[in-house]
Enzyme design. Structure first.
Site, PDB file in Angstrom:
ATOM      1  N   TRP A 111       1.186   5.765  -3.780  1.00 31.31           N
ATOM      2  CA  TRP A 111       2.218   4.822  -2.949  1.00 31.31           C
ATOM      3  C   TRP A 111       2.044   3.329  -3.594  1.00 31.31           C
ATOM      4  O   TRP A 111       2.309   2.744  -4.783  1.00 31.31           O
ATOM      5  CB  TRP A 111       0.642   3.573  -2.299  1.00 31.31           C
ATOM      6  CG  TRP A 111       1.129   4.133  -0.422  1.00 31.31           C
ATOM      7  CD1 TRP A 111       1.048   3.300   0.642  1.00 31.31           C
ATOM      8  CD2 TRP A 111      -0.240   5.571   0.078  1.00 31.31           C
ATOM      9  NE1 TRP A 111       0.817   4.118   1.699  1.00 31.31           N
ATOM     10  CE2 TRP A 111       0.152   5.333   1.570  1.00 31.31           C
ATOM     11  CE3 TRP A 111      -0.641   6.758  -0.273  1.00 31.31           C
ATOM     12  CZ2 TRP A 111      -0.264   6.368   1.862  1.00 31.31           C
ATOM     13  CZ3 TRP A 111      -0.934   7.382   0.405  1.00 31.31           C
ATOM     14  CH2 TRP A 111      -0.679   7.579   1.594  1.00 31.31           C
ATOM     15  N   ASP A 138      -0.069  -3.581   7.551  1.00 31.56           N
ATOM     16  CA  ASP A 138      -0.206  -2.703   8.720  1.00 31.56           C
ATOM     17  C   ASP A 138       0.260  -3.494   9.707  1.00 31.56           C
ATOM     18  O   ASP A 138       1.131  -3.669  10.812  1.00 31.56           O
ATOM     19  CB  ASP A 138       0.179  -1.027   8.368  1.00 31.56           C
ATOM     20  CG  ASP A 138       0.180  -1.265   6.920  1.00 31.56           C
ATOM     21  OD1 ASP A 138       0.364  -1.097   6.413  1.00 31.56           O
ATOM     22  OD2 ASP A 138      -0.965   0.663   6.908  1.00 31.56           O
ATOM     23  N   TYR A 175      -9.063  -3.458   9.848  1.00 32.29           N
ATOM     24  CA  TYR A 175      -7.922  -4.066   8.873  1.00 32.29           C
ATOM     25  C   TYR A 175      -7.440  -5.249   8.867  1.00 32.29           C
ATOM     26  O   TYR A 175      -7.447  -6.220   8.627  1.00 32.29           O
ATOM     27  CB  TYR A 175      -6.666  -2.846   9.155  1.00 32.29           C
ATOM     28  CG  TYR A 175      -6.871  -1.786   8.555  1.00 32.29           C
ATOM     29  CD1 TYR A 175      -7.600  -1.350   8.050  1.00 32.29           C
ATOM     30  CD2 TYR A 175      -4.751  -1.381   8.426  1.00 32.29           C
ATOM     31  CE1 TYR A 175      -7.422  -0.412   6.298  1.00 32.29           C
ATOM     32  CE2 TYR A 175      -4.654  -0.370   7.867  1.00 32.29           C
ATOM     33  CZ  TYR A 175      -6.007   0.170   6.416  1.00 32.29           C
ATOM     34  OH  TYR A 175      -4.913   0.433   5.208  1.00 32.29           O
ATOM     35  N   GLU A 216     -12.039  -0.564  -0.210  1.00 30.01           N
ATOM     36  CA  GLU A 216     -10.546  -0.770   0.111  1.00 30.01           C
ATOM     37  C   GLU A 216     -10.543  -2.437   0.619  1.00 30.01           C
ATOM     38  O   GLU A 216      -9.167  -3.114  -0.105  1.00 30.01           O
ATOM     39  CB  GLU A 216     -10.083   0.135   1.386  1.00 30.01           C
ATOM     40  CG  GLU A 216      -8.616  -0.249   1.740  1.00 30.01           C
ATOM     41  CD  GLU A 216      -8.354   1.119   2.874  1.00 30.01           C
ATOM     42  OE1 GLU A 216      -9.157   1.468   3.326  1.00 30.01           O
ATOM     43  OE2 GLU A 216      -6.771   0.690   3.453  1.00 30.01           O
TER      44      GLU A 216
END
Ligand code: GLC
Length: 421
Positions: free
Chosen positions: A32, A158, A338, A382
């Site tokens: 990425w 995102d 997220y 993460e």
């Protein structure tokens, strides 16, 4: 005794697939774009040649028009969707058709500063590729004044609330059947929902349908929003690239021009009603009206304002661990989903870099302390719940390990100052 530094180095080595690093095994099995730049920064603390290799591999997939894609599919992996066949870009190596936040020049400058002699040939070789990528942003994406994205994934954040108004205009009803892979790796309640995914795919299908014609996607595509996060990153990256170029004896007039234009365009993403920089739907001019962590990257570009700082302190004080990705005092906040609330070490580090440059050492120290605590308590995950520090998403995450080594670890020292001029 194994230290956190040892673990972080082992994670980078473990995620190394030979010249490039995957963000985490399983969930993200390819290279990425911005993860890779952070990986390079992490490697630079203990293996400088490997750090430069990482950037070389990233730029080896650059398109002829200058774009550096957000994913490079070096080797096929059935555990990820949407894979190379869905993107259908026809590139070798296979890549996605969109880009990601251009942090590479910012981090390349920091990496070069670690050893100017060792890095000189490497940065000299990389410079034209970095400049071509910055030109791509300037020419295709900065027409409105700020930097625009054509897909929420391009922002790197995102599913953050910034994109909700643009997403609402995207028709995701005709994308056909597909099987997601992300929800097989991590808890679905922490991931974007199906309605979001349908729309993400509709945007990919549009790009593919027009052969990834950049001008066409910007003109007619289903989604086009100005992104404060990329705007500030790009502006800082232009300044850093110009500094690199000057140190190399290159003519940087063109780069300085892009930076001046972008700085002049910042006014277009200042939402007076919100008292903050705000994402904006470029199809109708409407502001998102939400406070996101992208706005706080303003410090990176020296574009901070007193009203924005008040929002930073207010939303930061409402949580305990780092900068939340969405406003914790708004109804849309979800502490574990997220980009709709959680604290991300990688964004904390970028904001810290800005706070450092902006002369806010006490705020940088606080952010560093809190990020350190997240990682020492929960591990190299993460991202984290900013209220109770619960680790979320993928484990053994490359950029969390990189941020540890370069900034959050007690051994990192004073790493954010840049010298090249
Ligand atoms: C997710 C993140 C993005 C990151 C990628 C790989 O898509 O939102 O920022 O680059 O995962 O870690």
């Amino acid at each position: 005794m194994t230290t956190h530094d040892d673990t972080a180095r082992a994670i980078l080595r473990g995620n190394d697939r030979g010249g490039y690093t995957v963000p985490t095994a399983g969930l993200y099995p390819y290279q990425w774009n911005w993860d890779s730049a952070f990986a390079a920064w992490g490697f630079s603390t203990f293996d400088l040649p490997r750090a430069w290799d990482e950037l070389d591999t990233l730029f080896s997939a650059q398109w002829d028009d200058g774009m550096v894609p957000h994913i490079i599919f070096h080797r096929d992996d059935p555990g990820y969707f949407p894979g190379p066949d869905v993107w259908g870009t026809g590139h070798v190596p296979a890549t996605s058709g969109i880009s990601q936040p251009p942090v590479a020049a910012i981090l390349a400058r920091l990496i070069w500063d670690r050893d100017r002699d060792l890095g000189e040939a490497r940065i000299r070789a990389l410079f034209p590729a970095l400049r071509a990528w910055h030109r791509w942003w300037a020419e295709y994406r900065c027409g409105s004044g700020a930097a625009a994205i054509t897909h929420p994934w391009e922002s790197g954040r995102d599913n953050c609330p910034d994109w909700d108004i643009g997403m609402a205009d995207v028709d995701g009803s005709n994308v056909g059947d597909y099987t997601r892979r992300d929800t097989g790796h991590v808890d679905p309640s922490m991931r974007p929902g199906k309605a979001d995914y349908d729309r993400y795919l509709a945007m990919v299908q549009f790009g593919r349908g027009c052969g990834w014609d950049q001008a066409r996607i910007v003109r007619d595509g289903p989604f086009l929003m100005a992104d404060p996060g990329i705007t500030f990153i790009l502006l800082r990256a232009h300044d850093d690239l110009a500094a690199i170029g000057r140190a190399l004896g290159e003519d940087v007039t063109e780069i300085e021009g892009w930076a001046a234009d972008l700085r002049a365009g910042l006014e277009t993403i200042w939402n007076p009603a919100l008292g903050a920089y705000d994402a904006r739907n470029l199809r109708d001019g409407e502001f998102a009206g939400v406070l996101g962590s992208g706005a706080f990257l303003a410090y990176l570009a020296g574009a901070e304002r007193p009203e924005l700082e008040q929002h930073l302190l207010r939303s930061w004080d409402a949580v305990k661990f780092g900068i939340p990705s969405a406003d914790p005092e708004s109804a849309i906040f979800e502490s574990r989903r997220y980009w709709r609330g959680p604290s991300w070490p990688v964004v904390n580090a970028l904001i810290a870099l800005g706070l450092h440059s902006g002369g806010r050492p006490e705020l940088e120290a606080r952010l560093r302390r809190e990020t350190r605590e997240l990682i020492t308590r929960g591990g190299f995950y993460e991202y984290f719940d900013p209220l109770d520090a619960t680790p979320c998403g993928g484990a053994d995450f490359t950029w969390t390990a990189a941020i540890w080594l370069t900034w959050a670890s007690p051994s990192a020292g004073e790493t954010l100052a840049q010298g090249a001029a």
